[in-house]
Write a protein that holds these residues in place. Structure first.
Motif, short mmCIF file in Angstrom:
data_model
loop_
_atom_site.label_atom_id
_atom_site.label_comp_id
_atom_site.label_asym_id
_atom_site.label_seq_id
_atom_site.Cartn_x
_atom_site.Cartn_y
_atom_site.Cartn_z
N GLY A 54 -70.05 65.15 139.24
CA GLY A 54 -68.78 64.43 139.27
C GLY A 54 -68.75 63.44 138.13
O GLY A 54 -69.79 62.99 137.66
N ALA A 58 -66.85 59.05 140.62
CA ALA A 58 -66.37 60.11 141.52
C ALA A 58 -66.83 59.88 142.96
O ALA A 58 -66.26 60.45 143.88
CB ALA A 58 -66.85 61.47 141.03
N ASP A 215 -64.58 64.76 143.07
CA ASP A 215 -63.56 64.28 142.14
C ASP A 215 -62.73 63.24 142.88
O ASP A 215 -62.11 63.57 143.91
CB ASP A 215 -62.70 65.45 141.66
N GLN A 216 -62.73 62.02 142.40
CA GLN A 216 -62.00 60.90 143.01
C GLN A 216 -62.27 60.83 144.52
O GLN A 216 -61.35 60.73 145.32
CB GLN A 216 -60.51 61.04 142.74
#
Ligand code: ATP
Length: 414
Positions: A54, A58, A215-216
């Motif tokens: 990530g 992340a 991701d996020q």
């Protein structure tokens, strides 16, 4: 075995430190909430090695801290069977005023070792960390590499069932990193479970059975390492699925402003995709631009059967400027001696701006060609590639100016 079920972790963020106090005093909300992990679920089986990929921020470290119990989730559940040790932020669990030796005891106890185990493993830990001469010095006098060596040595000798490693290993030098990797391999052979965060994509491909991509704060991929790495590459190319343009090449991604419409790869002698090591290979890519592209970079990347990057180059690195007009088509031809070890390989091709695909990626096509290197043309060699090597033998004798060792030459048996 690790079972992570719908975990969410939120942090309160304050614009100013004083806002925290104001919130306490006035009872009003002075923060906003940041969701670092959002409903993440996965399982890691006994003996499995799972990589976590990530971008910065992340949520990777947050996830590891939850797995090791340093943080608690706001929602969801984590079940872990067996003893877990982690190598997270450098220095976690160490007292920098105590000596290395004292820290072996305190840290070992923290990691669940008994005093008898610590006593019997102490010398092995010191030898593995290569700290014999410094072990009685306080930790504050150690370099970050020395702290990492000690931390790794204690953690791996604590005989965990599950070992959780953050980016910490990258602090060590190449020699120690290799030593750690060997130890991790042996740990896995004994049936140990590994969770491993790294930005070293080749290490993830080599060590892990599977990789997760965050991701996020969301888990966006849980796949075999090569697929996960390709997915992660898409994220760093800012090509999340919503922005993706359908490509003429299956599995390819990118903005589509330029595309590969045809490609060809062969050995110049074999005229096939089975080539000898050392044979010149020709790779032709036909590229079409949808609109004007003032600075186009065309690149190729060779990967081995483990998906490890072996060699890559592109028009930017080779200093060949390329501009395409609207609807223009060009053939780009790379010729290179395939001086790599016999084996099976793939070729990936990419169109982007600048040196790599991070800024703007027009098209990235993983593994468009499979080829094999069989047999060696010219001098045989060991390892993964043949470097252009020369060798000479200098006769020694009295008064020979070459007889003295030059600075920079170290080692020797006398
Ligand atoms: N204690 C904390 N308080 C507030 N925010 C935090 C805290 N710990 C982490 N965060 C935030 O949570 C997000 C995820 O952080 P985390 O360290 O898990 O990311 P990461 O994927 O490990 O990143 P990197 O690759 O940079 O180490 C970041 O935006 C970070 O600022």
């Amino acid at each position: 075995m690790i079972a992570v079920n719908g975990i969410t972790k939120r942090f309160k963020l304050y614009a100013k430190p004083s806002d925290r106090l104001k919130e306490l005093v006035f009872g009003r909300c002075y923060h906003h909430t940041y969701t670092a992990l959002d409903n993440v679920s996965f399982k890691v089986g006994k003996g499995e090695a799972v990589g976590i990929l990530g971008k910065n921020g992340a949520g990777k470290s947050t996830l590891l801290k939850l797995l090791t119990g340093i943080l608690l989730p706001d929602a969801g559940r984590i079940d872990i069977q067996g003893k877990v040790t982690g190598l997270l932020e450098l220095g976690t669990g160490f007292d920098f005023n105590l000596s290395g030796l004292e820290n072996i005891t305190t840290n070992g106890l923290l990691l669940g070792m008994t005093p008898a185990e610590i006593r019997s493993l102490r010398d092995q830990i010191i030898a593995f960390a290569e700290l014999e001469h410094y072990i009685k010095e306080p930790l504050r006098t150690y370099s970050s590499g020395m702290v990492m060596r000690l931390a790794f040595a204690i953690a791996i000798h604590a005989n965990p069932d599950c070992f959780i490693v953050d980016e910490a290993l990258s602090v060590g030098d190449a020699h120690f990193q290799q030593k750690c990797m060997r130890k991790i391999r042996r740990f896995r052979e004994r049936g140990g479970t590994l969770v491993f965060v790294s930005h070293d994509l080749n290490a993830v491909k080599m060590i892990c059975d599977r990789a997760l991509v965050l991701d996020q704060g969301r888990l966006v991929a849980d796949a075999p390492p090569e697929q996960a790495v390709n997915y992660y590459n898409r994220i760093i190319a800012k090509m999340e699925s919503a922005e993706e343009v359908p490509s003429t090449v299956p599995g390819a991604y990118g903005s589509g402003r330029a595309e590969m419409v045809e490609w060809e790869f062969r050995g110049e002698e074999s005229l096939t995709t089975v080539v000898s090591s050392g044979e010149i290979c020709r790779c032709r890519l036909r590229i079409r631009a949808q609109q004007e592209i003032p600075q186009l970079t065309v690149g190729i990347l060779i990967r081995d059967r483990f998906g490890q990057d072996i060699f890559g180059t592109n028009s930017y690195l080779l200093g060949v400027p390329l501009t395409l007009g609207p609807e223009q088509e060009v053939d780009v031809v790379f010729r290179l001696p395939m001086t790599i070890a016999p084996g099976k390989y793939t070729l990936t091709a990419a169109l982007h701006t600048d040196e790599n695909h991070v800024e703007e990626c027009f098209q990235w096509c993983d593994n468009i060609v499979k080829f094999e290197v069989a047999g060696i043309k010219g001098t045989r060699f060991a390892g993964v590639c043949r470097l252009a090597t020369t060798m000479e033998v200098i006769k020694r004798g009295r008064g020979n100016a070459e007889d003295r060792l030059k600075p920079g030459v170290v080692g020797g048996a006398h």
